[in-house]
Design a protein around this motif. Structure first.
Motif, PDB file in Angstrom:
ATOM      1  N   LEU A  11      42.836  30.820  27.156  1.00  0.00           N
ATOM      2  CA  LEU A  11      43.372  32.127  25.847  1.00  0.00           C
ATOM      3  C   LEU A  11      43.193  33.321  26.461  1.00  0.00           C
ATOM      4  CD1 LEU A  11      41.813  31.032  22.570  1.00  0.00           C
ATOM      5  CD2 LEU A  11      43.616  30.285  23.479  1.00  0.00           C
ATOM      6  N   MET A  12      42.170  33.588  27.447  1.00  0.00           N
ATOM      7  CA  MET A  12      42.286  35.254  28.421  1.00  0.00           C
ATOM      8  C   MET A  12      43.331  35.269  29.201  1.00  0.00           C
ATOM      9  SD  MET A  12      39.928  37.481  27.616  1.00  0.00           S
ATOM     10  CE  MET A  12      39.227  37.785  29.150  1.00  0.00           C
ATOM     11  N   ALA A  13      42.868  33.547  29.832  1.00  0.00           N
ATOM     12  CA  ALA A  13      44.512  34.058  31.074  1.00  0.00           C
ATOM     13  C   ALA A  13      45.896  33.981  30.809  1.00  0.00           C
ATOM     14  CB  ALA A  13      44.418  32.406  31.764  1.00  0.00           C
ATOM     15  N   ASN A  97      33.735  39.066  48.824  1.00  0.00           N
ATOM     16  CA  ASN A  97      32.089  38.768  47.720  1.00  0.00           C
ATOM     17  C   ASN A  97      32.043  37.123  47.643  1.00  0.00           C
ATOM     18  OD1 ASN A  97      31.293  41.481  47.944  1.00  0.00           O
ATOM     19  ND2 ASN A  97      32.517  41.493  46.161  1.00  0.00           N
ATOM     20  N   LYS A  98      32.180  36.594  49.068  1.00  0.00           N
ATOM     21  CA  LYS A  98      32.466  35.512  49.256  1.00  0.00           C
ATOM     22  C   LYS A  98      31.620  34.645  47.863  1.00  0.00           C
ATOM     23  CE  LYS A  98      35.532  34.407  53.202  1.00  0.00           C
ATOM     24  NZ  LYS A  98      35.435  34.681  54.331  1.00  0.00           N
ATOM     25  N   LYS A  99      30.573  35.016  47.369  1.00  0.00           N
ATOM     26  CA  LYS A  99      29.068  34.352  47.353  1.00  0.00           C
ATOM     27  C   LYS A  99      29.642  34.549  45.397  1.00  0.00           C
ATOM     28  CE  LYS A  99      25.694  35.130  50.317  1.00  0.00           C
ATOM     29  NZ  LYS A  99      24.703  36.506  50.787  1.00  0.00           N
ATOM     30  N   THR A 100      30.544  35.427  45.424  1.00  0.00           N
ATOM     31  CA  THR A 100      30.248  35.548  44.267  1.00  0.00           C
ATOM     32  C   THR A 100      32.257  34.825  43.447  1.00  0.00           C
ATOM     33  OG1 THR A 100      30.477  37.815  43.847  1.00  0.00           O
ATOM     34  CG2 THR A 100      31.370  37.094  42.185  1.00  0.00           C
ATOM     35  N   PRO A 101      31.074  33.790  42.519  1.00  0.00           N
ATOM     36  CA  PRO A 101      31.838  32.442  42.126  1.00  0.00           C
ATOM     37  C   PRO A 101      33.675  33.474  41.863  1.00  0.00           C
ATOM     38  CG  PRO A 101      29.919  32.702  41.001  1.00  0.00           C
ATOM     39  CD  PRO A 101      29.512  33.669  41.877  1.00  0.00           C
ATOM     40  N   ILE A 102      34.615  32.455  41.828  1.00  0.00           N
ATOM     41  CA  ILE A 102      35.556  32.261  42.095  1.00  0.00           C
ATOM     42  C   ILE A 102      36.404  33.480  40.431  1.00  0.00           C
ATOM     43  CG2 ILE A 102      38.049  32.213  42.005  1.00  0.00           C
ATOM     44  CD1 ILE A 102      37.014  32.500  44.131  1.00  0.00           C
ATOM     45  N   ILE A 103      35.396  32.211  39.616  1.00  0.00           N
ATOM     46  CA  ILE A 103      35.219  32.132  38.072  1.00  0.00           C
ATOM     47  C   ILE A 103      35.066  33.791  37.765  1.00  0.00           C
ATOM     48  CG2 ILE A 103      33.124  30.813  37.711  1.00  0.00           C
ATOM     49  CD1 ILE A 103      36.640  30.416  35.567  1.00  0.00           C
ATOM     50  N   ALA A 104      34.030  34.316  38.422  1.00  0.00           N
ATOM     51  CA  ALA A 104      33.702  35.720  37.461  1.00  0.00           C
ATOM     52  C   ALA A 104      35.073  36.957  37.986  1.00  0.00           C
ATOM     53  CB  ALA A 104      32.403  35.967  38.360  1.00  0.00           C
ATOM     54  N   HIS A 105      35.356  36.183  39.226  1.00  0.00           N
ATOM     55  CA  HIS A 105      35.913  37.228  39.855  1.00  0.00           C
ATOM     56  C   HIS A 105      37.310  37.025  38.814  1.00  0.00           C
ATOM     57  CE1 HIS A 105      34.999  38.722  44.006  1.00  0.00           C
ATOM     58  NE2 HIS A 105      34.605  37.326  43.413  1.00  0.00           N
ATOM     59  N   VAL A 106      37.888  35.946  38.151  1.00  0.00           N
ATOM     60  CA  VAL A 106      38.885  35.845  37.439  1.00  0.00           C
ATOM     61  C   VAL A 106      38.912  36.503  36.303  1.00  0.00           C
ATOM     62  CG1 VAL A 106      40.190  33.905  36.567  1.00  0.00           C
ATOM     63  CG2 VAL A 106      39.869  32.992  38.683  1.00  0.00           C
ATOM     64  N   PHE A 107      37.690  36.512  35.251  1.00  0.00           N
ATOM     65  CA  PHE A 107      37.578  37.199  34.588  1.00  0.00           C
ATOM     66  C   PHE A 107      37.622  38.179  34.399  1.00  0.00           C
ATOM     67  CE2 PHE A 107      33.925  37.939  31.384  1.00  0.00           C
ATOM     68  CZ  PHE A 107      34.617  37.880  30.328  1.00  0.00           C
ATOM     69  N   ASN A 108      37.008  38.868  35.206  1.00  0.00           N
ATOM     70  CA  ASN A 108      36.563  40.840  35.336  1.00  0.00           C
ATOM     71  C   ASN A 108      38.223  40.886  35.872  1.00  0.00           C
ATOM     72  OD1 ASN A 108      34.083  40.808  35.500  1.00  0.00           O
ATOM     73  ND2 ASN A 108      34.027  40.899  37.532  1.00  0.00           N
ATOM     74  N   LEU A 110      41.634  38.986  34.619  1.00  0.00           N
ATOM     75  CA  LEU A 110      41.689  39.131  33.159  1.00  0.00           C
ATOM     76  C   LEU A 110      41.335  40.432  32.405  1.00  0.00           C
ATOM     77  CD1 LEU A 110      41.392  35.362  32.588  1.00  0.00           C
ATOM     78  CD2 LEU A 110      43.190  36.854  33.272  1.00  0.00           C
ATOM     79  N   MET A 111      39.480  40.614  32.030  1.00  0.00           N
ATOM     80  CA  MET A 111      39.387  41.367  31.337  1.00  0.00           C
ATOM     81  C   MET A 111      40.187  42.735  31.300  1.00  0.00           C
ATOM     82  SD  MET A 111      35.277  42.190  30.925  1.00  0.00           S
ATOM     83  CE  MET A 111      35.304  43.258  32.184  1.00  0.00           C
ATOM     84  N   TYR A 112      39.869  43.422  32.693  1.00  0.00           N
ATOM     85  CA  TYR A 112      40.674  44.262  32.628  1.00  0.00           C
ATOM     86  C   TYR A 112      42.022  44.417  33.139  1.00  0.00           C
ATOM     87  CZ  TYR A 112      36.412  46.755  35.381  1.00  0.00           C
ATOM     88  OH  TYR A 112      35.792  47.149  36.032  1.00  0.00           O
ATOM     89  N   SER A 113      43.267  43.669  33.152  1.00  0.00           N
ATOM     90  CA  SER A 113      44.099  43.800  32.803  1.00  0.00           C
ATOM     91  C   SER A 113      44.463  44.078  31.262  1.00  0.00           C
ATOM     92  CB  SER A 113      45.301  42.417  33.287  1.00  0.00           C
ATOM     93  OG  SER A 113      44.096  41.576  32.375  1.00  0.00           O
ATOM     94  N   ILE A 155      35.574  42.120  24.319  1.00  0.00           N
ATOM     95  CA  ILE A 155      35.511  41.008  24.786  1.00  0.00           C
ATOM     96  C   ILE A 155      34.015  40.127  25.602  1.00  0.00           C
ATOM     97  CG2 ILE A 155      36.721  40.130  27.211  1.00  0.00           C
ATOM     98  CD1 ILE A 155      38.955  42.008  27.243  1.00  0.00           C
ATOM     99  N   PHE A 156      33.598  41.504  25.916  1.00  0.00           N
ATOM    100  CA  PHE A 156      31.559  40.628  26.050  1.00  0.00           C
ATOM    101  C   PHE A 156      30.899  40.134  25.662  1.00  0.00           C
ATOM    102  CE2 PHE A 156      27.413  41.741  25.619  1.00  0.00           C
ATOM    103  CZ  PHE A 156      27.253  40.951  27.287  1.00  0.00           C
TER     104      PHE A 156
END
Length: 606
Positions: A11-13, A97-108, A110-113, A155-156
């Motif tokens: 839904l966020m996406a 930051n390749k160690k950070t999971p892609i899902i974390a980047h995606v969520f952040n 979506l949240m910022y937008s 959101i949090f």
């Protein structure tokens, strides 16, 4: 990831895609050179500030300042350019930051937008149009930034809900203060950046980035210094362990948290045995070295666990064992004790056990406890009980085993203990044997129809019953082979010598029959007088059973040790001959109830 959290992210996406399709004019992406320069500079500034996080001491979290750049961009340049900055920023972040999971980047992302879009429309609605001419009216900025804050919190919390997590402890007062502080700094800096961009252009962005990076570094150093000062205030100067004050504060916090959320933990008090004697022999400087050595030992042995070790005071230490029930805590502490016994240290050969040893008491958190002082009291009683066993052992708090009567006449026990300590230097076995017989007597007396005075006499008599062995030659006491007839006659005199020692004190005459007659047999074949049956005082008959059981089940130089099961068989075999039959079965029942782990096979009544 659960279905609920997957649905939430989906839904966020969808919402984020809608925002891009609606607000980003893909047909007109031909920005001017100056606009593309701003896009690159803002993206790089946000990325740089994201790398310089400011640590938050209490929650051990952190916050970064890239939000200030995004907020300034959306309020000054509009939503289209800001979304391009956002895309470029997260593209760089994913590759860096390749160690950070892609899902974390995606969520952040979506949240910022979502947050930036809501902030922008609130701002436009209040100001009618975004003219880029500076801060003519501060009110729309303040309201828009407040909306940004609220959307972020919403959101949090919804994300935590989607994960199925509980909110316990998330919104405690200390953490909320830190969150509000972080947001206040971010919102304030975004206004500062808008002013700098409006007045100084690119140089204003450069100046802002440098100043915030320096602020992050400086703030981090200040927090490190503060943490170092706090650690010094919480640490014991000698051992480097936590001190008494920190231990009490942490225990109170853990107690309240456990009472609120459930769970279990145990605490252990341990006291170095005969530390005063070590100080007297070697001086306080060497005594401090021993304390420091033990502190370092405890720290090293617990460093791979989440245990908290503190110097509670003097030669006493305390350990908090989270998520550990009392039996596991006892096993761990007993392992520590045995390993410490085998660890060499200068001068310990002059101590009674010829090694570093400690007595330890353990208590477990119980849900019906009202405050942590109850737990401390029980651990302290267990420690006293441990020392009453002859030291160098670990004991759990157990109301059945820690007799209230024994604690009540502690002064009398201490007086007899001073006499008994003479045995410790001559015959450690007899000293420890007396301590164990004392324990059995405390436990057994509560199960018998005895008066309070009789209970007191039995317990005191059990503790001092072999005091006469002080007068027996060390060679006879420690002889590994069978005693000669002359040696045996000398050994039997310990009951008479014990009587004389007790008489010389004058305070405990009531225990003389137990000291003098505990080797008399029910059939009249005992010593020193050969009396039988009920001619033998009742308490002496009871003590005979207790004394014999411990003698059978512990190491002695001249006989094989029996198991508890074998000793029970022997008690029944000798019931009516050596032992008064009316007390044999009650004693066996007590042993089977209190020490089931030591019964190796089912015993049969005869």
């Amino acid at each position: 990831m659960s279905i609920r959290s997957k649905t939430y992210l989906f839904l966020m996406a969808l919402l984020s895609i809608f925002i891009f399709l609606y607000f980003l004019n893909l047909e007109n992406t031909s920005y001017s050179l100056e606009e593309w320069t701003w896009i690159y500079f803002l993206s790089f500034a946000a990325f740089l500030l994201c790398e310089f996080e400011v640590k938050i001491e209490q929650s051990r979290g952190s916050f970064s300042m890239e939000s200030a750049v995004f907020l300034a961009a959306v309020l000054y340049f509009g939503i289209e350019l800001s979304l391009i900055v956002l895309v470029l920023f997260f593209t760089i972040s994913v590759f860096y930051n390749k160690k950070t999971p892609i899902i974390a980047h995606v969520f952040n992302f979506l949240m910022y937008s979502i947050m930036l879009t809501a902030t922008y429309h609130t701002f436009v609605w209040l100001r009618e149009e975004l003219d880029g001419q500076g801060l003519e009216n501060i009110f729309p900025y303040i309201v828009a930034l407040f909306v940004y804050f609220l959307i972020n919190i919403l959101i949090f919390t919804s994300f935590v809900w989607s994960l199925g997590s509980k909110f316990n402890g998330i919104f405690n007062r200390g953490l909320l203060k830190e969150v509000f502080f972080a947001y206040f700094v971010t919102l304030l800096l975004s206004l500062v950046l808008i002013i700098l961009i409006d007045n100084e252009g690119f140089f204003g962005l450069f100046l802002f980035t440098v100043l915030v990076v320096l602020l992050s570094i400086t703030f981090g150093k200040v927090l490190e210094w503060y943490q170092e000062m706090a650690n010094q205030a919480n640490k014991d100067y000698l051992t480097g362990l936590y001190n008494h004050g920190y231990f009490k504060d942490y225990l109170k916090e853990l107690f309240r948290e456990t009472k609120k959320t459930g769970g279990q933990f145990s605490i252990a008090f341990l006291d170095l045995d005969d530390f005063k004697k070590y100080n007297d022999y070697h001086g306080h400087v060497q005594g401090d070295r021993l304390l420091k050595f033990v502190g370092e030992y405890l720290k090293n042995e617990t460093k791979d666990r989440s245990f908290t070790v503190a110097r509670y005071g003097g030669e006493e230490f305390a350990i908090i064992l989270p998520k550990t029930e009392k039996h596991a805590a006892a096993a761990f502490m007993d392992q520590l004790r045995k390993k410490l016994n085998d660890t060499p240290f200068d001068g310990v050969e002059r101590l009674p056990y010829r090694c570093i040893s400690f007595s330890c008491g353990i208590a477990e958190y119980e849900s019906d406890m009202y405050e942590e002082s109850e737990l401390l009291h029980k651990a302290d009683q267990a420690l006293y009980y441990s020392k009453a066993q002859g030291k160098n052992n670990v004991q759990l708090y157990d109301e059945k085993r820690i007799s209230r009567d024994a604690l009540k006449f502690k002064e009398d026990l201490d007086a007899i203990e001073e006499q008994l300590k003479l045995l410790l230097y001559k015959d450690v076995y007899t000293y420890r044997h007396s301590k164990r017989v004392f324990t059995y007597a405390m436990e057994f007396s509560d199960r018998l129809p005895l008066t309070e005075e009789e209970k007191r006499t039995l317990i005191l008599g059990a503790l001092v019953h072999d005091i006469g062995k002080i007068e027996v030659s060390r060679d006879i006491i420690n002889k590994k082979g069978k005693l000669t007839s002359d040696e045996w006659e000398m050994m039997k005199k310990h009951v008479i010598w014990g009587k004389e020692i007790v008489l010389s004190d004058g305070r405990f005459e009531e225990v003389i029959p137990l000291v003098e007659l505990h080797h008399e047999r029910y059939d009249g074949r005992g010593y020193p007088y050969g009396i039988k049956g009920e001619e033998i005082p009742k308490l002496a008959r009871i003590l005979c059973i207790i004394d014999s059981f411990d003698a059978m089940t512990t190491d002695r130089p001249y006989q094989r040790t029996k198991t508890f099961s074998e000793a029970i068989v022997e008690l029944r075999r000798c019931s009516g001959t050596q032992f008064d039959p009316q007390y044999v079965e009650p004693f066996i029942q007590m042993i089977e109830e209190y020490y089931p782990e030591k019964i190796t096979n089912k015993t049969v009544s005869t």
